[in-house]
Design a protein around this motif. Structure first.
Motif, PDB file in Angstrom:
ATOM      1  N   THR A 187      -4.200  -3.066  -9.291  1.00 30.21           N
ATOM      2  CA  THR A 187      -5.552  -2.514  -9.259  1.00 30.21           C
ATOM      3  C   THR A 187      -5.603  -1.247  -8.418  1.00 30.21           C
ATOM      4  OG1 THR A 187      -6.483  -4.739  -9.489  1.00 30.21           O
ATOM      5  CG2 THR A 187      -7.960  -3.020  -8.701  1.00 30.21           C
ATOM      6  N   VAL A 188      -4.938  -1.268  -7.269  1.00 25.89           N
ATOM      7  CA  VAL A 188      -4.913  -0.092  -6.394  1.00 25.89           C
ATOM      8  C   VAL A 188      -4.214   1.067  -7.098  1.00 25.89           C
ATOM      9  CG1 VAL A 188      -4.005   0.837  -4.235  1.00 25.89           C
ATOM     10  CG2 VAL A 188      -5.000  -1.453  -4.269  1.00 25.89           C
ATOM     11  N   LYS A 189      -3.088   0.778  -7.744  1.00 27.45           N
ATOM     12  CA  LYS A 189      -2.349   1.841  -8.442  1.00 27.45           C
ATOM     13  C   LYS A 189      -3.175   2.444  -9.577  1.00 27.45           C
ATOM     14  CE  LYS A 189       1.012   3.132 -11.674  1.00 27.45           C
ATOM     15  NZ  LYS A 189       1.387   2.837 -13.065  1.00 27.45           N
ATOM     16  N   GLU A 190      -3.825   1.587 -10.377  1.00 26.49           N
ATOM     17  CA  GLU A 190      -4.614   2.079 -11.500  1.00 26.49           C
ATOM     18  C   GLU A 190      -5.808   2.904 -11.031  1.00 26.49           C
ATOM     19  OE1 GLU A 190      -3.844   1.801 -14.812  1.00 26.49           O
ATOM     20  OE2 GLU A 190      -1.963   1.102 -13.933  1.00 26.49           O
ATOM     21  N   GLY A 306       7.077   1.527  -9.025  1.00 26.00           N
ATOM     22  CA  GLY A 306       7.923   0.351  -9.178  1.00 26.00           C
ATOM     23  C   GLY A 306       8.302  -0.211  -7.826  1.00 26.00           C
ATOM     24  N   PRO A 307       8.932  -1.398  -7.815  1.00 24.34           N
ATOM     25  CA  PRO A 307       9.334  -2.006  -6.547  1.00 24.34           C
ATOM     26  C   PRO A 307      10.553  -1.313  -5.955  1.00 24.34           C
ATOM     27  CG  PRO A 307      10.023  -3.390  -8.377  1.00 24.34           C
ATOM     28  CD  PRO A 307       9.217  -2.267  -8.966  1.00 24.34           C
ATOM     29  N   SER A 318       5.782  -5.435   7.800  1.00 19.24           N
ATOM     30  CA  SER A 318       7.054  -4.830   7.395  1.00 19.24           C
ATOM     31  C   SER A 318       7.601  -5.592   6.197  1.00 19.24           C
ATOM     32  CB  SER A 318       8.065  -4.879   8.553  1.00 19.24           C
ATOM     33  OG  SER A 318       7.611  -4.100   9.637  1.00 19.24           O
ATOM     34  N   MET A 319       7.925  -4.882   5.125  1.00 16.31           N
ATOM     35  CA  MET A 319       8.201  -5.516   3.844  1.00 16.31           C
ATOM     36  C   MET A 319       9.608  -5.201   3.352  1.00 16.31           C
ATOM     37  SD  MET A 319       4.678  -4.074   2.223  1.00 16.31           S
ATOM     38  CE  MET A 319       3.188  -4.075   3.234  1.00 16.31           C
ATOM     39  N   PRO A 320      10.424  -6.221   3.057  1.00 19.31           N
ATOM     40  CA  PRO A 320      11.749  -5.957   2.473  1.00 19.31           C
ATOM     41  C   PRO A 320      11.669  -5.512   1.014  1.00 19.31           C
ATOM     42  CG  PRO A 320      11.361  -8.311   2.605  1.00 19.31           C
ATOM     43  CD  PRO A 320      10.196  -7.660   3.294  1.00 19.31           C
ATOM     44  N   VAL A 321      10.528  -5.722   0.400  1.00 19.65           N
ATOM     45  CA  VAL A 321      10.288  -5.219  -0.952  1.00 19.65           C
ATOM     46  C   VAL A 321       8.807  -4.877  -1.062  1.00 19.65           C
ATOM     47  CG1 VAL A 321      10.022  -7.593  -1.777  1.00 19.65           C
ATOM     48  CG2 VAL A 321      10.357  -5.777  -3.426  1.00 19.65           C
ATOM     49  N   PHE A 322       8.510  -3.729  -1.663  1.00 15.93           N
ATOM     50  CA  PHE A 322       7.114  -3.354  -1.902  1.00 15.93           C
ATOM     51  C   PHE A 322       7.065  -2.414  -3.095  1.00 15.93           C
ATOM     52  CE2 PHE A 322       8.717  -0.104   0.998  1.00 15.93           C
ATOM     53  CZ  PHE A 322       8.219   1.068   0.473  1.00 15.93           C
ATOM     54  N   HIS A 323       5.874  -2.173  -3.597  1.00 16.31           N
ATOM     55  CA  HIS A 323       5.685  -1.301  -4.751  1.00 16.31           C
ATOM     56  C   HIS A 323       5.319   0.100  -4.268  1.00 16.31           C
ATOM     57  CE1 HIS A 323       5.232  -5.363  -6.330  1.00 16.31           C
ATOM     58  NE2 HIS A 323       5.664  -4.881  -7.471  1.00 16.31           N
ATOM     59  N   GLU A 324       6.123   1.045  -4.688  1.00 20.55           N
ATOM     60  CA  GLU A 324       5.915   2.439  -4.304  1.00 20.55           C
ATOM     61  C   GLU A 324       5.384   3.209  -5.512  1.00 20.55           C
ATOM     62  OE1 GLU A 324       8.455   6.050  -2.187  1.00 20.55           O
ATOM     63  OE2 GLU A 324       9.501   4.652  -3.510  1.00 20.55           O
ATOM     64  N   VAL A 325       4.491   4.144  -5.253  1.00 20.80           N
ATOM     65  CA  VAL A 325       4.092   5.096  -6.282  1.00 20.80           C
ATOM     66  C   VAL A 325       4.358   6.489  -5.734  1.00 20.80           C
ATOM     67  CG1 VAL A 325       1.661   5.176  -5.513  1.00 20.80           C
ATOM     68  CG2 VAL A 325       2.253   5.852  -7.854  1.00 20.80           C
ATOM     69  N   VAL A 326       4.985   7.322  -6.560  1.00 25.26           N
ATOM     70  CA  VAL A 326       5.311   8.700  -6.169  1.00 25.26           C
ATOM     71  C   VAL A 326       4.625   9.652  -7.138  1.00 25.26           C
ATOM     72  CG1 VAL A 326       7.132  10.392  -5.773  1.00 25.26           C
ATOM     73  CG2 VAL A 326       7.539   7.985  -5.223  1.00 25.26           C
ATOM     74  N   LEU A 430       3.342   6.667  -1.769  1.00 28.75           N
ATOM     75  CA  LEU A 430       2.395   5.713  -1.195  1.00 28.75           C
ATOM     76  C   LEU A 430       2.953   4.300  -1.288  1.00 28.75           C
ATOM     77  CD1 LEU A 430      -0.945   7.060  -2.706  1.00 28.75           C
ATOM     78  CD2 LEU A 430      -0.429   6.915  -0.275  1.00 28.75           C
ATOM     79  N   ASN A 431       2.726   3.518  -0.242  1.00 31.03           N
ATOM     80  CA  ASN A 431       3.087   2.097  -0.209  1.00 31.03           C
ATOM     81  C   ASN A 431       1.894   1.307  -0.757  1.00 31.03           C
ATOM     82  OD1 ASN A 431       3.509  -0.615   0.559  1.00 31.03           O
ATOM     83  ND2 ASN A 431       4.707  -0.019   2.352  1.00 31.03           N
ATOM     84  N   LEU A 432       1.968   0.912  -2.030  1.00 30.74           N
ATOM     85  CA  LEU A 432       0.843   0.239  -2.677  1.00 30.74           C
ATOM     86  C   LEU A 432       0.552  -1.123  -2.052  1.00 30.74           C
ATOM     87  CD1 LEU A 432       1.628   1.032  -6.431  1.00 30.74           C
ATOM     88  CD2 LEU A 432      -0.208   2.020  -5.046  1.00 30.74           C
ATOM     89  N   ASP A 433       1.589  -1.830  -1.635  1.00 30.51           N
ATOM     90  CA  ASP A 433       1.392  -3.155  -1.045  1.00 30.51           C
ATOM     91  C   ASP A 433       0.625  -3.060   0.270  1.00 30.51           C
ATOM     92  OD1 ASP A 433       3.529  -3.268  -2.966  1.00 30.51           O
ATOM     93  OD2 ASP A 433       3.980  -5.285  -2.249  1.00 30.51           O
TER      94      ASP A 433
END
Length: 525
Positions: A187-190, A306-307, A318-326, A430-433
């Motif tokens: 939702t944040v990404k869209e 993508g992640p 602090s996240m070992p995996v998160f969704h990034e948008v560039v 941006l760090n979407l998570d």
């Protein structure tokens, strides 16, 4: 139409009902007590037996309601609150039977027709229920036990596979950004891309972005998930146009691990891939590749998402995996500041709009020059980004009255890169998570990845709302650990946190280094 059964032992509920009757939606136990002057220990034992018995006759989504007198429960909802050792410790006792406290509210006897409290010291006398609380419990998720997972891909015209790191097994291929997802991260990404499309021509980069990367300068090796490549038994297939395909198959296979003295993973014998690979820690190299290939339109905003995967310290944010948008945009040299301002205005408007809808008050985001910060002032996201390439601005949440960017509030990065005498490229990551957490009031990144359906139910149709925890006052424990560092080695804090993350199964909330010691005679640490 009710059936009343007398002399039921609360610790043996299944003995009083036929198997087809053992599907209760709700079980109530008002003011349990062992009788007379029984102490807190005996009453805890009574509750423990009751909860275990309830688990045998309750539906999967059923509730257990337990009313206790003021102070007995031992939770922050009790006012005044008793000392822990002098309470019934109801949350911890229920946890032993697989229950979590999902709600607590005042017990109102007047709302229950015909109810009368009685049994004071096992007599036909009433007792004080002023300030009494009704505790509502639901089933917790069982502790996960994940099997090893292997991802099969095509790499350099070869079919190869690699074992997914144990801490990421439940986080690979979750599809949070897919079209049918209602996850708040999507939702944040869209929302961001929709608002940015009002200011820029937009182009989504929709071809496969590989999970693997093989070359990234300047990044600390301990921050990377190095992987083992193993040859596939089946014959190779036709090479993909990019030479590298995304994950195409997941299966339960166990592979061995082989690392060198620097902690990097060696390619197994028989696998003739020329480089060492790791799970992608950033989408920036893919964005830079677009520019290097000339596959861009000046003035058009290219979007990659993508992640990404990074070893990091254990903290709630602090996240070992998160969704990034560039977001990538090439502009004429000398106009990059105007482009950055347009980007920032659209991002700020979008995020503030989302946050105001959720919480009802304004959230501010501002640009801070990267030169204003020391590395120790940055959260893990920003600190890692600073290893990739030079940063021009940090996008920061305003977290106090002065508007300063405190540690933990950096949610994005802006870079610029001169690609010719006439063109400058602006990159915004941006760090979407982290954005979803801050917008929805989620206090722990692990909640974004839970498989508990109660999480996504709070965001119907992807609508963002203020998150309400369905596990109140969970028991927490603090332990001190001391150890010697192996001779000749330096203490790697990220590596230590990664081991703790793997061993605990993500049960550890945070780790803090309290002190260090070195023997003066031997130099041992």
């Amino acid at each position: 139409g009710a059936e009343v059964v007398f002399s039921v032992d609360c610790a043996k509920l299944k003995d009083y009902f036929l198997p087809e009757q053992r599907e209760f939606d709700c079980i109530y136990f008002n003011f349990p007590h062992c009788g007379r002057k029984a102490g807190v220990v005996k009453n805890r034992e009574l509750l423990a037996r009751f909860f275990h018995s309830s688990a045998e006759v309750l539906t999967e989504e059923g509730e257990v309601h337990v009313a206790l007198c003021n102070g007995q429960g031992g939770t922050p909802a009790d006012q005044p609150r008793r000392e822990w050792h002098n309470s019934w410790q109801i949350v911890a006792v229920a946890a032993g039977a697989g229950f979590i406290l999902s709600n607590v509210h005042p017990f109102k006897a007047e709302t229950i027709h015909g109810y009368k409290c009685t049994g004071y010291r096992s007599q036909d006398k009433s007792f004080c229920i002023e300030g009494a609380l009704n505790h509502i419990f639901t089933r917790s998720m069982p502790l996960p036990c994940f099997k090893p997972m292997t991802c099969k891909i095509e790499l350099e015209s070869q079919k190869v596979s690699f074992q997914v790191p144990q801490v990421l097994v439940d986080k690979i291929n979750r599809g949070f950004l897919e079209l049918n997802s209602n996850h708040p991260v999507r939702t944040v990404k869209e929302k961001l891309t929709a608002d940015l499309s009002q200011a820029f021509p937009l182009k989504n980069v929709d071809y496969c972005l590989s999970l693997l990367q093989g070359h990234l300068n300047g990044v600390c090796h301990s921050n990377i998930f190095w992987i083992i490549l193993s040859p596939e038994e089946t014959p190779g297939t036709e090479e993909t146009s990019s030479g590298l395909a995304n994950a195409v198959l997941f299966s339960q296979v166990d592979l061995c691990r082989d690392t060198d003295k620097n902690g990097r993973v060696n390619v197994q014998e028989g696998c003739h891939v020329s480089k060492q690979y790791y799970l992608r820690p950033s989408l920036l190299p893919y964005a830079q590749a677009i520019i290097q290939r000339g596959a861009f339109l000046p003035g058009t905003l290219h979007v990659l998402s993508g992640p990404v995967f990074r070893k990091c310290l254990i903290t709630p944010y602090s996240m070992p995996v998160f969704h990034e948008v560039v977001f990538v945009c090439a502009v004429n040299r000398g106009t990059e500041n105007s482009c950055i301002q347009m980007l920032m205005n659209s991002i700020k408007t979008s995020i503030c709009s989302l946050h105001q809808t959720v919480s009802g008050f304004q959230l501010n985001i501002n640009l801070q020059e990267a030169t204003n910060f020391e590395t120790t002032q940055l959260n893990d996201f920003a600190a890692f980004e600073s290893q990739l390439s030079r940063i021009r601005y940090f996008m920061c949440m305003e977290v106090d009255a002065s508007g300063s960017c405190e540690k933990g509030s950096c949610v994005g990065i802006i870079r610029t890169e001169l690609v010719s005498s006439e063109l400058v490229v602006v990159f915004a990551s941006l760090n979407l998570d982290l954005l979803a957490m801050l917008i929805c009031g989620i206090s722990d990144w692990r909640m974004l990845w839970t498989s508990d359906t109660r999480f996504l139910r709070q965001f119907p149709g992807g609508e963002l709302r203020l998150f309400k925890s369905f596990s109140l006052y969970p028991p927490s424990y603090v332990h001190d650990v001391s150890f010697w560092v192996p001779d000749g080695e330096q203490f790697d804090e990220v590596a230590f946190h990664t081991i703790a993350r793997q061993v605990s199964g993500e049960m550890v909330v945070s780790i803090q280094l309290m002190d260090s010691f070195q023997q003066s005679e031997t130099g041992r640490k």
